[in-house]
Design an enzyme around this catalytic site. Structure first.
Site, mmCIF file in Angstrom:
data_model
loop_
_atom_site.group_PDB
_atom_site.id
_atom_site.type_symbol
_atom_site.label_atom_id
_atom_site.label_comp_id
_atom_site.label_asym_id
_atom_site.label_seq_id
_atom_site.Cartn_x
_atom_site.Cartn_y
_atom_site.Cartn_z
ATOM 1 C CE1 TYR A 81 17.038 13.994 5.108
ATOM 2 C CE2 TYR A 81 15.496 13.057 6.567
ATOM 3 C CZ TYR A 81 16.493 14.140 6.307
ATOM 4 O OH TYR A 81 16.510 15.385 7.099
ATOM 5 C CG LEU A 232 23.767 11.986 19.786
ATOM 6 C CD1 LEU A 232 23.490 10.643 19.607
ATOM 7 C CD2 LEU A 232 24.023 12.393 21.297
#
Length: 364
Positions: A81, A232
């Site tokens: 990341y 989500l």
């Protein structure tokens, strides 16, 4: 100064009730974690998530500290990341707070450990794993990683060799527990036989329910926890995306520009699920994102979602979702409504999807 602030926050961290805590193998954590996935922003001193939102690095540090202060105990990140920037931010944020959290990071992409350049393919050779972990420990400013994941299964390295390398790191105290992300089923069994797995980390949400068929039952059988990334649906379940939403044509800025289920035609068809979420959120008097997280938590007692965010208000809402419960008849009704919606489009771009569900080669 950062250390003293962290110590003060640790002393006032909000304890969470036992009903809102869960087991990942032998580890106990609060039932909603925090995913920390950023890359360098376009302006010095900023970071950017993979969906186009930016945040000052100091604000990202403050966000993580607030999560811990509110009772979050699972913090997830990875070397790739950024690369590296997310681990650096997490390392800064956890000074003085390290003893209060379960810290997760990952290895496995072909990252040049000196420059951060990402090469083709994957790299889980044992010698590379050990060097990668040394870099992660340095950036995270800690002496151990609580859960170390193989980020994706390397099709060229037997999982027995990977687990053996991690087992060596456990013996040295640099790693406490082992995990796999998006692995094949037999690879889970083979890894678990060498070094018991604390968690499997896969995508799972109302919009992608693939783990329900095989992975969740296997986790239940073996006593392995399950950490849900993209709980989500890349923002799809938050109520902020409509059929008219477009994500541009630059996946470097917004990853969703590359995701088939977010393409124009698929998005329009998939809004039926958003309608279900919105209706039930109103019924439960909660936010759509909270409803989606609570639904995940209700599926199995060993599931821990790790939503990411750049906004404090959303962080607080996500944490509060842990307190939302469903009566048995409510959950049956909601599950039926979710199951009735057919999701159009693949969950990931083909090159990324090809790295999921891979079985490691046999040990010769």
């Amino acid at each position: 100064m950062l250390s003293s602030l962290g110590e003060a926050a640790a002393q006032t961290a909000r304890p969470q009730p036992a009903s809102q805590r869960r087991k990942l193998g032998a580890l106990e954590v609060f039932s909603v974690g925090l995913g920390c996935q950023w890359k360098p922003g376009q302006v010095d001193g900023t970071a950017q998530d993979y969906f186009g939102s930016s945040i000052d690095r100091s604000a990202a540090v403050a966000l993580i500290r607030r999560a811990v202060d509110q009772g979050v105990t699972l913090i997830d990140t990875a070397e790739v990341y950024g690369p590296f920037i997310s681990e650096e931010i997490v390392g800064d944020a956890l000074q003085g707070l390290r003893e209060t959290v379960v810290l997760e990071s990952k290895f496995g992409f072909n990252v040049d450990l000196e420059t951060g350049e990402i090469g083709e393919g994957l790299n889980s050779r044992p010698e590379h794993i050990k060097r990668a972990v040394e870099g992660s420990l340095r950036r995270l400013r800690t002496d151990r990683i609580d859960v170390l994941y193989q980020h994706r299964v390397d099709p060229n390295v037997p999982i027995e060799d990977v687990a053996g390398a991690v087992k060596d790191l456990v013996a040295e105290g640099k790693v406490l527990h082992f995990g796999l992300s998006e692995p094949g089923l037999e690879t889970i069994r083979r890894a678990h036989a060498i070094l018991p797995l604390a968690a499997i980390q896969n995508e799972y949400s109302m919009v992608w329910r693939g783990p329900e068929a095989d992975v969740l039952p296997l986790c239940e059988e073996l006593g392995i926890g399950f950490v849900s990334w993209a709980p989500l649906g890349y923002g799809f379940l938050t109520g902020t995306i409509t059929a008219e939403t477009r994500f541009g044509d630059d996946p470097e800025r917004d990853f969703r520009a590359w995701v088939p289920r977010m393409a124009e035609d698929a998005l329009a068809a998939n809004m039926a699920l958003v309608d279900v979420v919105r209706t039930w959120a109103q019924r439960k008097e909660v936010k759509p994102a909270q409803l989606a997280l609570a639904w995940l938590l209700a599926q199995k007692p060993f599931i821990v979602p790790i939503p990411g965010t750049t906004k404090v208000a959303h962080l607080d809402e996500n944490i509060a979702a842990a307190a939302i419960t469903f009566a048995e008849d409510e959950l049956r009704e909601l599950n039926a409504a979710v199951a009735a919606v057919k999701i159009e489009g693949a969950r990931l771009p083909p090159p990324v999807l090809a790295m999921s569900g891979v079985e490691a080669p046999p040990k010769t």
